[in-house]
Write an enzyme that holds these catalytic residues in place. Structure first.
Site, PDB file in Angstrom:
ATOM      1  N   SER A 148       0.861  -1.201   0.000  1.00 32.39           N
ATOM      2  CA  SER A 148       0.000   0.000   0.000  1.00 32.39           C
ATOM      3  C   SER A 148       0.885   1.235   0.000  1.00 32.39           C
ATOM      4  CB  SER A 148      -0.887   0.012   1.249  1.00 32.39           C
ATOM      5  OG  SER A 148      -1.539   1.272   1.373  1.00 32.39           O
ATOM      6  N   TYR A 161      -1.585  -0.848  10.647  1.00 33.33           N
ATOM      7  CA  TYR A 161      -1.766  -1.280   9.245  1.00 33.33           C
ATOM      8  C   TYR A 161      -0.611  -0.737   8.390  1.00 33.33           C
ATOM      9  CZ  TYR A 161      -3.740  -1.235   4.486  1.00 33.33           C
ATOM     10  OH  TYR A 161      -3.937  -1.384   3.132  1.00 33.33           O
ATOM     11  N   LYS A 165       2.374  -2.720   6.248  1.00 34.20           N
ATOM     12  CA  LYS A 165       2.575  -2.543   4.802  1.00 34.20           C
ATOM     13  C   LYS A 165       4.022  -2.139   4.497  1.00 34.20           C
ATOM     14  CE  LYS A 165      -1.464  -3.733   3.207  1.00 34.20           C
ATOM     15  NZ  LYS A 165      -1.613  -4.879   2.290  1.00 34.20           N
TER      16      LYS A 165
HETATM   17  N1  LIG Z   1      -8.808  -0.367  -1.404  1.00 33.36           N
HETATM   18  C1  LIG Z   1      -7.794   0.459  -1.197  1.00 33.36           C
HETATM   19  O1  LIG Z   1      -7.937   1.705  -1.214  1.00 33.36           O
HETATM   20  C2  LIG Z   1      -6.409  -0.097  -0.958  1.00 33.36           C
HETATM   21  C3  LIG Z   1      -5.326   0.806  -0.934  1.00 33.36           C
HETATM   22  C4  LIG Z   1      -4.046   0.314  -0.720  1.00 33.36           C
HETATM   23  C5  LIG Z   1      -3.847  -1.034  -0.552  1.00 33.36           C
HETATM   24  N2  LIG Z   1      -4.908  -1.895  -0.579  1.00 33.36           N
HETATM   25  C6  LIG Z   1      -4.623  -3.319  -0.390  1.00 33.36           C
HETATM   26  O2  LIG Z   1      -5.238  -4.061  -1.427  1.00 33.36           O
HETATM   27  C7  LIG Z   1      -5.510  -5.381  -0.956  1.00 33.36           C
HETATM   28  C8  LIG Z   1      -6.939  -5.765  -1.303  1.00 33.36           C
HETATM   29  O3  LIG Z   1      -7.811  -4.851  -0.722  1.00 33.36           O
HETATM   30  P1  LIG Z   1      -9.276  -4.537  -1.288  1.00 33.36           P
HETATM   31  O4  LIG Z   1      -9.434  -3.071  -1.197  1.00 33.36           O
HETATM   32  O5  LIG Z   1      -9.506  -5.230  -2.579  1.00 33.36           O
HETATM   33  O6  LIG Z   1     -10.167  -5.210  -0.134  1.00 33.36           O
HETATM   34  P2  LIG Z   1     -11.627  -5.884  -0.132  1.00 33.36           P
HETATM   35  O7  LIG Z   1     -12.437  -5.452  -1.292  1.00 33.36           O
HETATM   36  O8  LIG Z   1     -12.170  -5.655   1.238  1.00 33.36           O
HETATM   37  O9  LIG Z   1     -11.297  -7.431  -0.303  1.00 33.36           O
HETATM   38  C9  LIG Z   1     -10.539  -8.106   0.669  1.00 33.36           C
HETATM   39  C10 LIG Z   1     -10.418  -9.559   0.272  1.00 33.36           C
HETATM   40  O10 LIG Z   1      -9.576 -10.226   1.217  1.00 33.36           O
HETATM   41  C11 LIG Z   1     -10.278 -11.358   1.781  1.00 33.36           C
HETATM   42  N3  LIG Z   1      -9.767 -11.509   3.136  1.00 33.36           N
HETATM   43  C12 LIG Z   1      -9.864 -10.644   4.178  1.00 33.36           C
HETATM   44  N4  LIG Z   1      -9.213 -11.125   5.248  1.00 33.36           N
HETATM   45  C13 LIG Z   1      -8.669 -12.317   4.869  1.00 33.36           C
HETATM   46  C14 LIG Z   1      -7.880 -13.291   5.526  1.00 33.36           C
HETATM   47  N5  LIG Z   1      -7.506 -13.153   6.799  1.00 33.36           N
HETATM   48  N6  LIG Z   1      -7.505 -14.390   4.835  1.00 33.36           N
HETATM   49  C15 LIG Z   1      -7.879 -14.550   3.547  1.00 33.36           C
HETATM   50  N7  LIG Z   1      -8.625 -13.666   2.870  1.00 33.36           N
HETATM   51  C16 LIG Z   1      -9.018 -12.571   3.529  1.00 33.36           C
HETATM   52  C17 LIG Z   1     -11.768 -10.997   1.628  1.00 33.36           C
HETATM   53  O11 LIG Z   1     -12.635 -12.120   1.540  1.00 33.36           O
HETATM   54  P3  LIG Z   1     -13.204 -12.946   2.827  1.00 33.36           P
HETATM   55  O12 LIG Z   1     -13.999 -11.986   3.634  1.00 33.36           O
HETATM   56  O13 LIG Z   1     -13.992 -14.072   2.216  1.00 33.36           O
HETATM   57  O14 LIG Z   1     -11.984 -13.458   3.519  1.00 33.36           O
HETATM   58  C18 LIG Z   1     -11.731 -10.311   0.262  1.00 33.36           C
HETATM   59  O15 LIG Z   1     -11.671 -11.273  -0.769  1.00 33.36           O
HETATM   60  C19 LIG Z   1      -5.168  -5.379   0.531  1.00 33.36           C
HETATM   61  O16 LIG Z   1      -3.869  -5.893   0.701  1.00 33.36           O
HETATM   62  C20 LIG Z   1      -5.177  -3.900   0.899  1.00 33.36           C
HETATM   63  O17 LIG Z   1      -4.334  -3.619   1.996  1.00 33.36           O
HETATM   64  C21 LIG Z   1      -6.192  -1.463  -0.775  1.00 33.36           C
END
Ligand SMILES: NC(=O)c1ccc[n+]([C@@H]2O[C@H](COP(=O)([O-])OP(=O)(O)OC[C@H]3O[C@@H](n4cnc5c(N)ncnc54)[C@H](OP(=O)(O)O)[C@@H]3O)[C@@H](O)[C@H]2O)c1
Length: 255
Positions: A148, A161, A165
């Site tokens: 991130s 968090y 990261k």
């Molecule tokens: N969205 C942003 O603005 C943003 C910015 C920077 C970085 N990121 C990074 O991008 C990545 C994906 O984020 P996203 O925004 O796509 O999130 P999201 O839409 O909330 O999706 C999260 C996914 O992770 C799964 N998950 C959560 N906890 C888990 C665990 N302990 N073990 C296995 N699976 C798990 C969830 O499914 P289940 O509930 O079925 O487990 C879901 O498939 C993360 O690493 C996040 O830190 C996101």
């Protein structure tokens, strides 16, 4: 003149954690579109099966497997199954992460701290160890860690968090340096603010969103699909001489 094959993933086996929605879903779908057999994983099998079914309906190859990456025995279990069913792994995308507490760093509770470290650091680390062992047996592979922008510039009220990261960015360099000899590359993607459930508290609050947009030169939030192209690059032969890098995909936020 023929089109480049550099981004083809035909015959490759790819594992994407957190692939039931958001960024992981977009990554899983693009890797499958390029020919990989994608193992779609998250804690809850229903969401994974839904994504795997959509990939198959589109003519791709996918298998849904549940795995909570914060639970060590589930990591061992999923790799035992990958060995048995596929015998190899070419691409690991560590994407699933958690961010359970928004608060001033002085108010961090131990439970939230432990959960964040267990999933975001220990989970990524041992998923990479298990994948690395399997990749070493077959002459190499590509590991992509979704970190991130917070790993470089900590987000407000996202203390532990952001710390995890930053650890993922360093972890990427560790695996890149120590596993290059086995033909394994390891790189990180640093997403900026992306419109997913994970970021919904920020994106749905107009005041917070407007403040955030002021710091993003492209003046908009990313769509999940805008993260997937970079992962395809890092997973494919197009990046064959790239390892240990952290690529910002953030609309210019960190520039
Ligand atoms: N969205 C942003 O603005 C943003 C910015 C920077 C970085 N990121 C990074 O991008 C990545 C994906 O984020 P996203 O925004 O796509 O999130 P999201 O839409 O909330 O999706 C999260 C996914 O992770 C799964 N998950 C959560 N906890 C888990 C665990 N302990 N073990 C296995 N699976 C798990 C969830 O499914 P289940 O509930 O079925 O487990 C879901 O498939 C993360 O690493 C996040 O830190 C996101």
């Amino acid at each position: 003149m023929s089109k480049t094959q550099l981004f083809d993933l035909d015959g490759k086996i790819a594992f994407v954690s957190g692939a039931s929605r958001g960024i992981g879903e977009a990554i899983a779908k693009l890797l499958a579109q390029q020919g990989a057999h994608v193992i779609v994983s998250s804690r809850k099998i229903e969401g994974c099966q839904h994504v795997a079914d959509a990939i198959i309906a589109d003519g791709g190859k996918a298998t849904a497997i549940a795995c909570h990456i914060g639970e060590m025995e589930q990591i061992s279990g999923v790799f035992a199954r990958i060995r048995e069913e596929f015998g190899r792994l070419d691409i690991l995308v560590n994407n699933a992460a958690t961010n359970p507490q928004f608060c001033n760093v002085l108010d961090t509770d131990l439970g939230a701290f432990q959960k964040t470290v267990d999933v975001n650091i220990r989970g990524y680390f041992f998923m990479s160890v298990e994948a690395g062992k399997l990749m070493r047996e077959h002459g190499g592979g590509s590991i992509i860690n979704v970190a991130s922008i917070n790993g470089v510039s900590p987000g407000v009220f996202q203390g532990i968090y952001s710390v995890t990261k930053a650890a993922v960015i360093n972890m990427t360099k560790v695996f890149a340096k120590e596993c290059a000899q086995f033909g394994i590359r390891c790189n990180a993607l640093l997403p900026g603010l992306t419109d997913t459930k994970f970021a919904s508290a920020l994106v749905s609050n107009e005041k917070i969103l407007n403040t955030a947009l002021q710091q993003i030169p492209l003046k908009r939030v990313a769509a999940p699909s805008e993260m997937a192209g970079t992962v395809l690059y890092l997973a494919s032969d197009a990046s064959s001489y790239t390892t240990g890098v952290a690529l910002n995909v953030d609309g210019g936020f960190l520039s």
